[in-house]
Design an enzyme around this catalytic site. Structure first.
Site, PDB file in Angstrom:
ATOM      1  N   LYS A  84       0.959  -1.227  -0.145  1.00 28.02           N
ATOM      2  CA  LYS A  84       0.072  -0.091   0.002  1.00 28.02           C
ATOM      3  C   LYS A  84       0.925   1.240   0.111  1.00 28.02           C
ATOM      4  O   LYS A  84       1.910   1.376   0.679  1.00 28.02           O
ATOM      5  CB  LYS A  84      -0.863  -0.219   1.116  1.00 28.02           C
ATOM      6  CG  LYS A  84      -1.868   0.889   1.250  1.00 28.02           C
ATOM      7  CD  LYS A  84      -2.822   0.771   2.487  1.00 28.02           C
ATOM      8  CE  LYS A  84      -3.871   1.590   2.844  1.00 28.02           C
ATOM      9  NZ  LYS A  84      -4.529   1.239   3.931  1.00 28.02           N
ATOM     10  N   SER A 159      -9.340   1.954   3.970  1.00 32.73           N
ATOM     11  CA  SER A 159      -8.539   2.903   2.838  1.00 32.73           C
ATOM     12  C   SER A 159      -7.515   1.761   2.039  1.00 32.73           C
ATOM     13  O   SER A 159      -7.205   2.012   1.053  1.00 32.73           O
ATOM     14  CB  SER A 159      -7.555   3.654   3.900  1.00 32.73           C
ATOM     15  OG  SER A 159      -6.743   2.920   4.735  1.00 32.73           O
ATOM     16  N   SER A 183      -9.948  -0.685   7.863  1.00 34.79           N
ATOM     17  CA  SER A 183      -9.310  -0.352   6.315  1.00 34.79           C
ATOM     18  C   SER A 183      -8.820  -1.422   5.745  1.00 34.79           C
ATOM     19  O   SER A 183      -8.283  -1.365   4.504  1.00 34.79           O
ATOM     20  CB  SER A 183      -8.102   0.709   6.388  1.00 34.79           C
ATOM     21  OG  SER A 183      -8.896   2.083   6.688  1.00 34.79           O
TER      22      SER A 183
END
Length: 476
Positions: A84, A159, A183
């Site tokens: 990420k 996220s 997330s």
């Protein structure tokens, strides 16, 4: 070797790692297959925002050379994995979806990325996140919007939305994510894959590019974790990510497997943890998962853990009080409009606590952990929704105060685990009206093994058919 589909990008990580070890396929061939899949479908969904093809192929060649020399192989030797964009990876930007951070190039790996690399993973791409990783939707001014492979009109979650969308579409078998308020678990739910937010202290976290320590609430509640198309890949990724790192003083060398619980294992079924109503499809998914576990010999009983609504309220008060102090300047300077609107909306609905009230909330966290610990000793598995609603339409959180509050209310089932430091697994259960549906399996701290065991049974009875070809419009 079992009979596998001809395209390696379709394989899960366990099969791919074994095939590479047995020389049935090379690491280069596996990486080329995943890169080709990325080139084919990523333009449609915009999940991977930086493709590291040259670096990945070089690493794959090195992995093949090491294998040919008879060198020891890590558990993910030659397996392509994404990371990420909010964690440090040497040589690439830790942008966190922010235009001003696009040149923040890391000089060394974060703790979790280092663990993946040492396990032999081939780091081939960086996945999208909302700016500053504070939305349950994934879009930003730097990289644009990520689409859900199942439906372009619905969020892939956030996220870690890029991570979940990539895995669901076959762009790598394992993706790295992180979770402070859902997330990992929510993107996994929205995209029909599996994800785990492990116990506090299980996976080390440290970003060398950070110029200051995170707020204490974030230190205590944020967790790194994997997303994958199978629960067995979650186990593999968790074992790799959980290696220690001296840079994280919160890390604990806890065993990945605990003592066997008394049989039958008791399950607390909680389809409406907030007591204010739940979408019928969500309730049906939780109840169906309960039936699956009951057929497998678990003792399933509908009951609720101690003061779930109060636990959620404390998550909000504990984190958002610090947020007003520690995050406001960063969101003003670095966040795009979506991030700033979300931050403002979150702060507007959260209570404003003085130091004494905040300290009391922090102290009450221990009392809640004690009460939940007693409950989970009695019911080693807690089965509940991931969200009270099916995956949201894109942009719903920016459609005004009422819409934002409806989104926040729906996400409440994910907020207890971070406050308490306990693990939560998101596992799909099927499709409802064309969208993925799933449940959350929680367990006591350090008992990821129990949660994953239950999730694996639910998964076996709920085939999803991923990886899938993305459906809908091309991402902007």
């Amino acid at each position: 070797m079992p009979q596998l589909p001809p395209e390696p990008w379709r394989w899960d990580a366990v099969d791919m790692a074994r095939a590479i070890r047995l020389r049935a396929i090379s690491a280069r061939e596996a990486t080329q297959s995943v890169l080709a899949r990325c080139a084919e479908v990523n333009p449609t969904i915009n999940a991977v925002v930086e493709v590291l093809a040259e670096e990945a192929l070089s690493a794959a060649d090195a992995a093949d050379t090491a294998l040919a020399r008879g060198e020891a192989c890590g558990p993910l030797h030659g397996v392509p994995v994404t990371t990420k964009i909010n964690v440090d990876q040497k040589g690439v930007a830790t942008s966190n979806g922010c235009v001003p951070l696009r040149t923040l190039v890391a000089k060394e790996d974060s703790a979790v990325v280092g663990n993946l690399r040492r396990a032999g993973a081939i780091l081939f791409g960086r996945t999208n996140t909302p700016a500053l990783s504070m939305r349950w939707f994934t879009e930003n001014d730097l990289h644009g919007r990520t689409l859900n492979p199942w439906s372009a009109g619905h969020t892939p979650g956030g996220s870690s939305g890029g991570a979940a969308a990539a895995v669901a579409a076959g762009i790598g078998p394992i993706a790295h994510g992180n979770d402070l308020g859902g997330s990992v678990r929510y993107p996994a739910y929205a995209c029909g894959v599996a994800g785990i937010r492990p116990s506090f202290g299980r996976i080390p976290a440290y970003n060398p590019t950070a110029t200051a320590e995170r707020p204490i609430s974030a230190q205590l509640m944020s967790a790194q974790g994997p997303l994958a198309r199978s629960v067995r890949d979650l186990r593999l990724a968790l074992s790799v990510m959980a290696e220690g790192d001296a840079r994280d003083p919160w890390w604990m060398p806890a065993p990945l497997t605990g003592a066997p619980p008394s049989r039958p294992i008791r399950v607390a079924l909680c389809p409406d943890p907030m007591g204010g109503g739940v979408h019928p499809a969500v309730r049906e998914a939780v109840e169906r998962a309960g039936h699956i576990l009951a057929r497998a010999g678990y003792a399933v009983e509908e009951t609720a853990p101690p003061d779930f609504p109060g636990t959620v309220a404390d998550w909000e008060a504990f984190s958002r009080t610090e947020g007003r102090i520690a995050l406001a300047e960063g969101f003003a300077k670095l966040g795009d409009d979506g991030a700033q609107q979300t931050f403002t909306a979150m702060m507007a609905r959260a209570p404003e606590l003085d130091l004494a009230a905040w300290a009391a909330t922090a102290a009450r966290r221990t009392a809640r952990q004690r009460a939940w610990g007693a409950f989970l000793a009695q019911y080693p598995i807690l089965l509940l929704p991931v969200s009270l609603e099916p995956p949201f339409p894109q942009g719903l959180d920016l459609a005004g105060t009422q819409a934002f509050d409806s989104v926040f209310r729906a996400q409440a089932p994910m907020l207890a685990a971070p406050l308490l430091g306990i693990p939560g697994v998101s596992v799909p259960t099927g499709i409802a009206d064309g969208l993925p549906m799933g449940v959350q399996v929680m367990a006591a701290r350090w008992r990821e093994d129990l949660a994953l065991d239950a999730a694996e049974l639910i998964e076996a009875a709920s085939p999803m058919g991923t990886p899938i070809a993305p459906r809908g419009a091309t991402a902007a």
